[in-house]
Design a protein around this motif. Structure first.
Motif, PDB file in Angstrom:
ATOM      1  N   VAL A 145       4.642  13.555   1.015  1.00 11.99           N
ATOM      2  CA  VAL A 145       5.521  12.428   1.122  1.00 11.99           C
ATOM      3  C   VAL A 145       4.605  11.196   0.711  1.00 11.99           C
ATOM      4  CG1 VAL A 145       7.099  11.234   2.825  1.00 11.99           C
ATOM      5  CG2 VAL A 145       6.648  13.619   2.681  1.00 11.99           C
ATOM      6  N   GLN A 146       5.075  10.041   0.314  1.00  7.11           N
ATOM      7  CA  GLN A 146       4.754   8.753  -0.170  1.00  7.11           C
ATOM      8  C   GLN A 146       5.465   7.681   0.791  1.00  7.11           C
ATOM      9  OE1 GLN A 146       3.873   5.597  -4.202  1.00  7.11           O
ATOM     10  NE2 GLN A 146       4.692   8.144  -3.914  1.00  7.11           N
ATOM     11  N   LEU A 147       5.231   6.898   0.957  1.00  9.45           N
ATOM     12  CA  LEU A 147       5.781   6.005   2.169  1.00  9.45           C
ATOM     13  C   LEU A 147       4.814   4.496   1.812  1.00  9.45           C
ATOM     14  CD1 LEU A 147       4.909   7.781   4.364  1.00  9.45           C
ATOM     15  CD2 LEU A 147       7.250   6.519   5.789  1.00  9.45           C
ATOM     16  N   LEU A 201       0.947  -1.222  -0.099  1.00  8.62           N
ATOM     17  CA  LEU A 201       0.267  -0.013   0.349  1.00  8.62           C
ATOM     18  C   LEU A 201       1.070   1.147  -0.015  1.00  8.62           C
ATOM     19  CD1 LEU A 201      -2.195  -1.135   2.755  1.00  8.62           C
ATOM     20  CD2 LEU A 201      -2.705  -0.707   0.292  1.00  8.62           C
ATOM     21  N   ARG A 202       0.780   2.442  -0.542  1.00  6.13           N
ATOM     22  CA  ARG A 202       1.078   3.955  -0.012  1.00  6.13           C
ATOM     23  C   ARG A 202       0.367   4.668   0.498  1.00  6.13           C
ATOM     24  NH1 ARG A 202       3.365   3.581  -5.719  1.00  6.13           N
ATOM     25  NH2 ARG A 202       3.106   2.459  -7.175  1.00  6.13           N
ATOM     26  N   VAL A 203       1.253   5.377   1.214  1.00 11.49           N
ATOM     27  CA  VAL A 203       0.656   6.210   2.329  1.00 11.49           C
ATOM     28  C   VAL A 203       1.129   7.311   1.959  1.00 11.49           C
ATOM     29  CG1 VAL A 203       0.488   5.989   4.803  1.00 11.49           C
ATOM     30  CG2 VAL A 203       0.522   4.222   4.101  1.00 11.49           C
ATOM     31  N   TYR A 204      -0.060   8.803   1.919  1.00  7.93           N
ATOM     32  CA  TYR A 204       0.477   9.486   2.079  1.00  7.93           C
ATOM     33  C   TYR A 204       0.005  10.510   2.948  1.00  7.93           C
ATOM     34  CZ  TYR A 204      -0.041   7.985  -3.165  1.00  7.93           C
ATOM     35  OH  TYR A 204       0.690   7.427  -4.365  1.00  7.93           O
ATOM     36  N   ILE A 254      14.226  10.281   1.167  1.00  7.58           N
ATOM     37  CA  ILE A 254      13.897   8.858   1.383  1.00  7.58           C
ATOM     38  C   ILE A 254      15.084   7.677   1.874  1.00  7.58           C
ATOM     39  CG2 ILE A 254      14.109   7.415  -0.773  1.00  7.58           C
ATOM     40  CD1 ILE A 254      13.498  10.004  -2.305  1.00  7.58           C
ATOM     41  N   GLY A 255      13.708   7.136   2.263  1.00 11.42           N
ATOM     42  CA  GLY A 255      13.950   5.508   2.904  1.00 11.42           C
ATOM     43  C   GLY A 255      14.345   6.414   4.455  1.00 11.42           C
ATOM     44  N   THR A 256      14.282   6.737   4.826  1.00 10.67           N
ATOM     45  CA  THR A 256      13.441   6.993   6.053  1.00 10.67           C
ATOM     46  C   THR A 256      11.701   5.793   6.653  1.00 10.67           C
ATOM     47  OG1 THR A 256      13.627   9.488   6.414  1.00 10.67           O
ATOM     48  CG2 THR A 256      12.242   8.599   7.915  1.00 10.67           C
ATOM     49  N   VAL A 257      12.012   5.515   7.609  1.00 10.37           N
ATOM     50  CA  VAL A 257      11.111   4.242   8.332  1.00 10.37           C
ATOM     51  C   VAL A 257      10.131   5.062   9.506  1.00 10.37           C
ATOM     52  CG1 VAL A 257      11.495   2.345   9.036  1.00 10.37           C
ATOM     53  CG2 VAL A 257      13.161   2.574   7.699  1.00 10.37           C
ATOM     54  N   ALA A 258       8.770   5.281   8.745  1.00 14.62           N
ATOM     55  CA  ALA A 258       7.973   5.129  10.089  1.00 14.62           C
ATOM     56  C   ALA A 258       7.137   4.179  10.657  1.00 14.62           C
ATOM     57  CB  ALA A 258       7.109   6.580   9.352  1.00 14.62           C
ATOM     58  N   THR A 259       6.825   4.412  11.425  1.00 15.02           N
ATOM     59  CA  THR A 259       5.240   3.062  12.077  1.00 15.02           C
ATOM     60  C   THR A 259       4.193   3.955  11.553  1.00 15.02           C
ATOM     61  OG1 THR A 259       7.272   2.550  14.074  1.00 15.02           O
ATOM     62  CG2 THR A 259       5.072   2.516  14.307  1.00 15.02           C
ATOM     63  N   VAL A 308       9.877   5.568   3.412  1.00 15.85           N
ATOM     64  CA  VAL A 308       8.979   6.421   2.536  1.00 15.85           C
ATOM     65  C   VAL A 308       9.744   6.503   1.283  1.00 15.85           C
ATOM     66  CG1 VAL A 308      10.044   9.111   2.041  1.00 15.85           C
ATOM     67  CG2 VAL A 308       9.161   8.401   4.816  1.00 15.85           C
ATOM     68  N   ILE A 309       8.911   6.290   0.249  1.00 16.56           N
ATOM     69  CA  ILE A 309       9.900   6.424  -0.924  1.00 16.56           C
ATOM     70  C   ILE A 309       9.885   7.586  -2.648  1.00 16.56           C
ATOM     71  CG2 ILE A 309       8.971   3.792  -1.038  1.00 16.56           C
ATOM     72  CD1 ILE A 309       6.951   4.113  -2.965  1.00 16.56           C
ATOM     73  N   ALA A 310       8.878   8.293  -1.831  1.00 14.05           N
ATOM     74  CA  ALA A 310       8.821   9.324  -2.517  1.00 14.05           C
ATOM     75  C   ALA A 310       8.730  10.743  -1.848  1.00 14.05           C
ATOM     76  CB  ALA A 310       8.168   9.045  -3.946  1.00 14.05           C
ATOM     77  N   MET A 311       9.314  11.733  -2.536  1.00 14.88           N
ATOM     78  CA  MET A 311       8.782  12.825  -1.583  1.00 14.88           C
ATOM     79  C   MET A 311       8.971  14.256  -3.040  1.00 14.88           C
ATOM     80  SD  MET A 311      11.263  13.106   1.565  1.00 14.88           S
ATOM     81  CE  MET A 311      10.675  14.977   2.024  1.00 14.88           C
ATOM     82  N   ALA A 312       7.205  15.156  -2.464  1.00 15.27           N
ATOM     83  CA  ALA A 312       6.663  15.449  -3.858  1.00 15.27           C
ATOM     84  C   ALA A 312       8.037  17.102  -3.984  1.00 15.27           C
ATOM     85  CB  ALA A 312       5.926  16.574  -3.105  1.00 15.27           C
ATOM     86  N   ASP A 313       9.101  17.268  -3.279  1.00 12.85           N
ATOM     87  CA  ASP A 313      10.402  18.147  -3.054  1.00 12.85           C
ATOM     88  C   ASP A 313       9.253  20.230  -3.356  1.00 12.85           C
ATOM     89  OD1 ASP A 313      11.878  16.866  -2.258  1.00 12.85           O
ATOM     90  OD2 ASP A 313      12.619  15.959  -4.684  1.00 12.85           O
TER      91      ASP A 313
END
Length: 391
Positions: A282-284, A230-233, A246-251, A266-271
């Motif tokens: 931010v996309q996880l 799943l993608r989490v925004y 990118i690469g930051t781990v979240a719970t 985290v796999i993508a950021m809007a910048d």
């Protein structure tokens, strides 16, 4: 007995004076005692009033949190891949074979559309193709005969070229008719609605007999979602953007499983920062074993932020906002108030991280009373306690 014998003899003059003097002394003593009591009470009242005039405050000591603070943000869960399926042909739904919640495989039949108009068009196209083939065969026979007669000089070269050109024209008509048949066959193939990939059918918005309109402007018939991941925004506030990459781990936690935690990366950021909200998207990516997490659901996303080496944390209730800006009321060694202007680097709700303005040795007044001025004397109601850190 005569009346003279009942009359009390008058007191002697000296004794009368003594009685008067004693009475005056007693009266003076009573008055003096009353004045003394009132003076003592007034002194006690002044002492109590003076004591009440000094405000009593609670004092805390800023702390440096050795643990990484946590940033809690709301997130929106979406399927890794989501495909709303529309019809490519007009008609009526003849049947559907899969309902919501069912797993599907790529190419699996979801429903069939009845297309009487396309069926008739296909019959006509095939008839046109057969007619074109017949005309082309006749033109080919004619052209071959005229080619043979050209060798005996029975016909002119011009006439042979005309027959050859007619054959080429008929062959082109055959190709056009065949292309039309192929187009209608391909269109007829869209009467079978199939799953585009492996996933779960998350919506079915049609039923048998429903009118189907082709194109994206029509109604969605089915939605297939890939939920194995799943993608989490998350909308990340601008001042926290440098701490997440990118690469930051979240719970993640969700209301339906309050005691269970899920891990996302985290796999993508809007910048880019949204000017209206002051946040960046931010996309996880989150694994979804057992399909416990549902697309479209709410999630609480917890980021562990890096520890700032020089930052101090105090309760948010200690902050004072006035014409001087953001300040903290501190106590000097003489227990007098000194307001210090501070900057807030991060806000955690009940506590804030102070970037500059105070030191770890400062005594900070928690919830300072209204009307407190710089230089006022105060009384400490508690021993200086360390500020509690909440993240």
């Amino acid at each position: 007995m005569s009346s003279d014998s009942l009359t009390t003899p008058p007191l002697p003059r000296g004794r009368l004076k003594l009685v008067i003097v004693v009475g005056v002394i007693v009266a003076l003593a009573v008055v003096a005692a009353g004045i003394a009591v009132r003076a003592v009470d007034a002194k006690h009242l002044r002492t109590w009033t003076d004591a009440q005039a000094v405000p009593s405050v609670n004092v805390i000591v800023p702390i440096h949190d050795s643990k990484a603070p946590a940033l809690n943000l709301p997130g929106r869960i979406e399927a890794f891949t989501r495909a709303p399926i529309y019809a490519r042909v007009n008609g009526y739904l003849k049947s559907w074979s899969v309902d919501i919640g069912s797993p599907v495989k790529a190419g699996q039949l979801l429903g069939v559309i009845e297309t009487p108009e396309i069926d008739q068009q296909l019959l006509q196209a095939r008839a046109d193709l057969a007619s074109s083939l017949a005309n082309a065969q006749l033109a080919a026979t004619t052209a071959h005969r005229w080619q043979a007669m050209l060798g005996s000089d029975s016909v002119s070269k011009q006439e042979v070229d005309e027959r050859t050109g007619d054959l080429n024209s008929k062959n082109a008509l055959v190709q056009a008719a065949q292309a039309n048949v192929d187009r209608l066959v391909a269109t007829k193939g869209f009467a079978r609605i199939v799953a585009p990939f492996d996933g779960v059918l998350t919506a079915r918005d049609t039923d048998v007999g429903a009118l189907i309109n082709a194109g994206g402007t029509g109604q969605e018939l089915f939605i297939v979602s890939d939920v194995h991941q799943l993608r989490v925004y998350v909308q990340l506030p601008q001042n926290y953007a440098p701490a997440v990459h990118i690469g930051t781990v979240a719970t993640l936690t969700v209301p339906e499983y309050p005691s269970q935690k899920f891990s996302g990366k985290v796999i993508a950021m809007a910048d880019a920062v949204n000017a209206a909200s002051g946040t960046t998207l931010v996309q996880l990516l989150v694994d979804n074993p057992g399909n416990k997490l549902l697309p479209g659901a709410f999630a609480n996303v917890i980021f562990s932020l890096p520890v700032q080496p020089d930052s101090l944390r105090v309760p948010a209730s200690a902050l004072v906002f006035d014409a001087r800006g953001t300040t903290l009321a501190t106590l000097g060694e003489d227990n007098k108030v000194h307001f210090k202007k501070v900057t807030i680097s991060r806000d955690f709700g009940d506590t804030v991280e102070i970037g500059s303005g105070i030191t770890a040795s400062d005594r900070v007044i928690d919830t300072p009373p209204d009307g407190l001025l710089d230089g006022d004397a105060v009384e400490i109601a508690n021993g200086a306690k360390k500020a509690e850190a909440h993240g």
